[in-house]
Design a protein around this motif. Sequence first.
Motif, PDB file in Angstrom:
ATOM      1  N   PRO A   1     -19.198  11.266  -0.392  1.00 45.06           N
ATOM      2  CA  PRO A   1     -18.132  12.015  -1.080  1.00 45.06           C
ATOM      3  C   PRO A   1     -18.101  11.750  -2.585  1.00 45.06           C
ATOM      4  O   PRO A   1     -17.909  12.679  -3.372  1.00 45.06           O
ATOM      5  N   GLY A   2     -18.295  10.500  -2.989  1.00 43.23           N
ATOM      6  CA  GLY A   2     -18.303  10.195  -4.414  1.00 43.23           C
ATOM      7  C   GLY A   2     -19.450  10.865  -5.146  1.00 43.23           C
ATOM      8  O   GLY A   2     -19.299  11.343  -6.275  1.00 43.23           O
ATOM      9  N   GLU A   3     -20.602  10.933  -4.492  1.00 42.17           N
ATOM     10  CA  GLU A   3     -21.758  11.599  -5.111  1.00 42.17           C
ATOM     11  C   GLU A   3     -21.526  13.104  -5.232  1.00 42.17           C
ATOM     12  O   GLU A   3     -21.955  13.727  -6.201  1.00 42.17           O
ATOM     13  N   ARG A   4     -20.830  13.671  -4.263  1.00 38.49           N
ATOM     14  CA  ARG A   4     -20.525  15.098  -4.348  1.00 38.49           C
ATOM     15  C   ARG A   4     -19.563  15.379  -5.494  1.00 38.49           C
ATOM     16  O   ARG A   4     -19.667  16.408  -6.172  1.00 38.49           O
ATOM     17  N   LEU A   5     -18.595  14.485  -5.706  1.00 38.15           N
ATOM     18  CA  LEU A   5     -17.700  14.653  -6.851  1.00 38.15           C
ATOM     19  C   LEU A   5     -18.481  14.582  -8.156  1.00 38.15           C
ATOM     20  O   LEU A   5     -18.247  15.356  -9.089  1.00 38.15           O
ATOM     21  N   GLY A   6     -19.413  13.645  -8.224  1.00 39.56           N
ATOM     22  CA  GLY A   6     -20.231  13.544  -9.423  1.00 39.56           C
ATOM     23  C   GLY A   6     -21.085  14.777  -9.633  1.00 39.56           C
ATOM     24  O   GLY A   6     -21.268  15.253 -10.758  1.00 39.56           O
ATOM     25  N   LEU A   7     -21.620  15.307  -8.531  1.00 44.71           N
ATOM     26  CA  LEU A   7     -22.422  16.516  -8.616  1.00 44.71           C
ATOM     27  C   LEU A   7     -21.572  17.692  -9.081  1.00 44.71           C
ATOM     28  O   LEU A   7     -22.008  18.504  -9.907  1.00 44.71           O
ATOM     29  N   ALA A   8     -20.329  17.786  -8.561  1.00 47.29           N
ATOM     30  CA  ALA A   8     -19.440  18.869  -8.979  1.00 47.29           C
ATOM     31  C   ALA A   8     -19.132  18.772 -10.472  1.00 47.29           C
ATOM     32  O   ALA A   8     -19.109  19.791 -11.178  1.00 47.29           O
ATOM     33  N   PHE A   9     -18.919  17.557 -10.962  1.00 54.61           N
ATOM     34  CA  PHE A   9     -18.635  17.377 -12.382  1.00 54.61           C
ATOM     35  C   PHE A   9     -19.836  17.787 -13.237  1.00 54.61           C
ATOM     36  O   PHE A   9     -19.686  18.495 -14.238  1.00 54.61           O
ATOM     37  N   GLU A  10     -21.022  17.356 -12.845  1.00 55.31           N
ATOM     38  CA  GLU A  10     -22.213  17.701 -13.619  1.00 55.31           C
ATOM     39  C   GLU A  10     -22.516  19.196 -13.531  1.00 55.31           C
ATOM     40  O   GLU A  10     -23.014  19.797 -14.493  1.00 55.31           O
ATOM     41  N   LEU A  11     -22.226  19.798 -12.377  1.00 57.53           N
ATOM     42  CA  LEU A  11     -22.433  21.239 -12.235  1.00 57.53           C
ATOM     43  C   LEU A  11     -21.568  21.991 -13.243  1.00 57.53           C
ATOM     44  O   LEU A  11     -22.036  22.902 -13.925  1.00 57.53           O
ATOM     45  N   ALA A  12     -20.287  21.592 -13.343  1.00 53.76           N
ATOM     46  CA  ALA A  12     -19.395  22.243 -14.293  1.00 53.76           C
ATOM     47  C   ALA A  12     -19.794  21.955 -15.731  1.00 53.76           C
ATOM     48  O   ALA A  12     -19.704  22.824 -16.598  1.00 53.76           O
ATOM     49  N   ARG A  13     -20.276  20.743 -15.996  1.00 57.20           N
ATOM     50  CA  ARG A  13     -20.595  20.368 -17.380  1.00 57.20           C
ATOM     51  C   ARG A  13     -21.889  21.013 -17.860  1.00 57.20           C
ATOM     52  O   ARG A  13     -21.978  21.485 -18.992  1.00 57.20           O
ATOM     53  N   GLN A  14     -22.894  21.057 -16.991  1.00 57.50           N
ATOM     54  CA  GLN A  14     -24.208  21.490 -17.435  1.00 57.50           C
ATOM     55  C   GLN A  14     -24.523  22.953 -17.104  1.00 57.50           C
ATOM     56  O   GLN A  14     -25.360  23.558 -17.774  1.00 57.50           O
ATOM     57  N   VAL A  15     -23.900  23.508 -16.078  1.00 60.32           N
ATOM     58  CA  VAL A  15     -24.286  24.848 -15.627  1.00 60.32           C
ATOM     59  C   VAL A  15     -23.149  25.845 -15.835  1.00 60.32           C
ATOM     60  O   VAL A  15     -23.202  26.710 -16.701  1.00 60.32           O
ATOM     61  N   THR A  16     -22.093  25.726 -15.033  1.00 68.88           N
ATOM     62  CA  THR A  16     -21.059  26.761 -15.049  1.00 68.88           C
ATOM     63  C   THR A  16     -20.140  26.648 -16.256  1.00 68.88           C
ATOM     64  O   THR A  16     -19.581  27.662 -16.700  1.00 68.88           O
ATOM     65  N   GLY A  17     -19.954  25.453 -16.801  1.00 69.46           N
ATOM     66  CA  GLY A  17     -19.084  25.306 -17.965  1.00 69.46           C
ATOM     67  C   GLY A  17     -19.555  26.121 -19.156  1.00 69.46           C
ATOM     68  O   GLY A  17     -18.790  26.925 -19.705  1.00 69.46           O
ATOM     69  N   PRO A  18     -20.803  25.946 -19.594  1.00 68.16           N
ATOM     70  CA  PRO A  18     -21.287  26.785 -20.698  1.00 68.16           C
ATOM     71  C   PRO A  18     -21.296  28.277 -20.370  1.00 68.16           C
ATOM     72  O   PRO A  18     -21.025  29.105 -21.235  1.00 68.16           O
ATOM     73  N   GLN A  19     -21.608  28.635 -19.109  1.00 71.30           N
ATOM     74  CA  GLN A  19     -21.568  30.044 -18.731  1.00 71.30           C
ATOM     75  C   GLN A  19     -20.138  30.588 -18.827  1.00 71.30           C
ATOM     76  O   GLN A  19     -19.910  31.696 -19.317  1.00 71.30           O
ATOM     77  N   PHE A  20     -19.178  29.805 -18.349  1.00 75.32           N
ATOM     78  CA  PHE A  20     -17.770  30.192 -18.397  1.00 75.32           C
ATOM     79  C   PHE A  20     -17.322  30.370 -19.840  1.00 75.32           C
ATOM     80  O   PHE A  20     -16.621  31.322 -20.191  1.00 75.32           O
ATOM     81  N   LEU A  21     -17.736  29.456 -20.705  1.00 72.00           N
ATOM     82  CA  LEU A  21     -17.351  29.518 -22.104  1.00 72.00           C
ATOM     83  C   LEU A  21     -17.970  30.724 -22.798  1.00 72.00           C
ATOM     84  O   LEU A  21     -17.356  31.342 -23.674  1.00 72.00           O
ATOM     85  N   SER A  22     -19.183  31.092 -22.396  1.00 73.33           N
ATOM     86  CA  SER A  22     -19.844  32.225 -23.042  1.00 73.33           C
ATOM     87  C   SER A  22     -19.141  33.536 -22.748  1.00 73.33           C
ATOM     88  O   SER A  22     -19.274  34.499 -23.495  1.00 73.33           O
ATOM     89  N   ILE A  23     -18.366  33.595 -21.641  1.00 75.18           N
ATOM     90  CA  ILE A  23     -17.628  34.818 -21.307  1.00 75.18           C
ATOM     91  C   ILE A  23     -16.213  34.768 -21.862  1.00 75.18           C
ATOM     92  O   ILE A  23     -15.723  35.732 -22.437  1.00 75.18           O
ATOM     93  N   THR A  24     -15.527  33.641 -21.702  1.00 74.68           N
ATOM     94  CA  THR A  24     -14.128  33.555 -22.108  1.00 74.68           C
ATOM     95  C   THR A  24     -13.966  33.325 -23.596  1.00 74.68           C
ATOM     96  O   THR A  24     -12.943  33.700 -24.172  1.00 74.68           O
TER      97      THR A  24
END
Length: 845
Positions: free
Chosen positions: A367-390
């Motif tokens: 579970p802790g590794e999944r939380l870390g993966l979710a954080f990195e997913l938002a930071r490295q992948v979906t976060g910049p994509q989200f920012l590029s639209i909003t």
Amino acid sequence: MLSIPIRYLSLAEASLCCLLALLSLLLLAFRPGARGRSGAALLLLSVVAGSIAPLLPIALGLPLFILCAVLACAAFARDGSLGDEVSELPHSLALRALVVVIAGVASLLFYRLGNYSTFLLAWEGTTSDGFLHQMQSETHWWQTLSRQLSWGVGTLSAGHNSLLFSASAKALFHLFSVSALTLRLPSAVFFLLTCLLTFRILSRHFGPLTGLLGAVVLGYNEGAIMYGRYGSSVAATLFGLVLAFGVSLRLVSTLRLSLAVLSPITLFLASLGYAAARVPVAILAVTTLFGLVLNSSFSLARRAAIAAAFSAAASLLIFFEHSRGQIMEGFSARGEQMFAFSQAKSWPDQMQSLNTLLGPHPTKLAPGERLGLAFELARQVTGPQFLSITAPTARHGRRTIGPEFAEDPPFRKIMAPALAPFVLIGIVRLFWRRQRWLNTSLLLWIVGTSATILLTNRVDSNRTFFLLPPLIVWCAVGLQSFVATLERVLSRWLLFPVGAAAITFFAAVPVSGELWERSPSPPADLASLESFISEVPGPLYVIAPFRHSGKGNMQLALLGRFCKTGARGFLAPETTADALINSTVKGNKKLVSEAEKRLDAGDALVFHPPKPFLPVARTFVDRGAQARLVRRSSDEFLVLSKSAGSPALALGEPAELPTPAPTPAPAAPASVAVLPVGKESVPLSSLKPLEIDAKFSPPQMNQSWLKGPLKIGDASFATGIGGHAATLLRYQVPAGALAFSASFGLDIDTTQCAPRGSITLSIRDEQGGILFQSPEVTSRDSAVPVAVLVSGKRELVLEIDGGEDGIDCDHFDLGDAVFLVEPGSQSAAPQPQGSHPACVCPAAR
């Protein structure tokens, strides 16, 4: 100084700003005042700071936007009534102004509505294809209605499943036939209704001025206008969301029993559209229940009774979905959420790149590794994509691991950057006026929706679109406060200079013109095929090398054919035509066999144009089919059928099919090709292709498809091309070029996909002669050396296709891809460090 905002203003934004400027002048003309106060000055200063913030890099823009919030809070702290006193428009005058606004929005929606964009027609193909399969497979209207009253996995982009949109579109199909116009008309109507509904809701709670401002901001929103012209259920889902929000807001303020039953129904209807809208629906349901319980303006007994009625109605609807086994489907649209990945223990490509967290056993994460993966997913992948639209004007400078989906479908932002400070002022004002339920619901709407977006494997516009309603409410309230503040600080003699400056500035703004884009008319051969298929009796299967607009137009034509005659019609996938034309391509046996199944089932095959399909048609004829060549005006069509009495065969004369020529052998195997020694090299990535046909996404230069380093097995490459099958690249051979060399294989990121992932590479010259054909390469194979002699060749065509397991994980690399040229024949491109060596010698001569 004016060049900064001009760069980012579109036509809709410029129109919006002009309307707001004129509206402000109209209100000031009612009762101008000269009652300057420090609170008003602070509020105006916060508007200036907030308007500049989105135009700056995020490192500077974010602190300035925070300063905007501080100034707004200070303004309301100094004068708590700020924004409450305004020369309110009479309701009759507001309605007249609303008619003008709606007329302007309608003109934007209906201008070239039937042929707005060839790109949009490609996306509408998913909707029209869904309608076609739905109408062909179901015989009773109540079966269709029953299925549309359930949450579904695939409703994220398949607009035909939306109850509101589907019912209205089908009615138009039967009344006016099928066309791009009848498919898009419901979207336009629902968007106009949403503008009217926004005016009604905000007028009831904040006055006619705020309602009019909200309708203007929504009506001239760039993304909303695009979806208002888009043949899918997005606009209908937005209408359902706004309706549900208005009913819930009215229920919490009045605690009426009828609304307690109606509110869950409207929330349920809003959830039947795009799955991205179900998160705000759930948030509204929970906050509405708490709002009923905590509304101290009514007695405890009444609050309890209304809350019980609301809960009972909501429970019945949830039980209805549970009885149909649709509860889990409610929020698992396409299985692209983080919890779906965790349950399936299968991670998408973007997560495969986060190797440091996935580790050697990616399916056994704690579970802790999944939380870390979710954080990195938002930071490295979906976060910049989200920012590029909003926040597209905030030049954040980050590069995402995953692909950019900001243009999918093509619009660039949720709100105009110039409106950002008014959104913030609206949030502050609602809290200052103690409208806590409303503000809390809207904040949770934004936070909850954004969080779920960041935990998907990609961010695109239809996921972020439903962030719009809270932003519209805040923006309208903030603009109303701004207008009231102008009344306090401006005198009459300043009205005309300010108005003239605003109108002159926005009139001179060079707009993008995207909303007025005129796409060319369909090609003549496409129009003739659309006309011809109406003549073919019975079921048919159309095979043609369509791209994008052709595909959308053909699916609309087949849908219209079914509505008129009831005859089934199908359009082959794009890759089927290529597989049948190029018999040397491997990995398309399933697609080819689909055509055989259609023939065996009694369908007629229609090939267009016939010439490239003549050799493969011989194969079908040898297996019992009959072929006819049909001529209409200057166009020809090839019709095949296995039914001897098929009426389709009576449309033309028997076709003369050539005996297929044997496939030419490669010029020389790569293992024995002798490449010249001591020559200069020109990296392929430094040349501009003559043609790129990437069916999945564009290739990347000098990096992998996931924008990492080029690496095949243990071999790393500084230059080259990374991409996704299937891709075709056509290059002009440089002057003096003697040979082409590269290393070909699957990128290292596909090792996690094993045993999936297989690709092939074929290289042809300008005449179609095969120069190189690779074996099927998997993620377990090392790099395949590629060596081709190109002396005397004008063009080189590189075609990368997927293997027999489809195109999942088919991320190819062409490492150190270079042309070897005679020294001095042209200025060879400079080589980065570690580029392909100038001398390439095979081990055996």
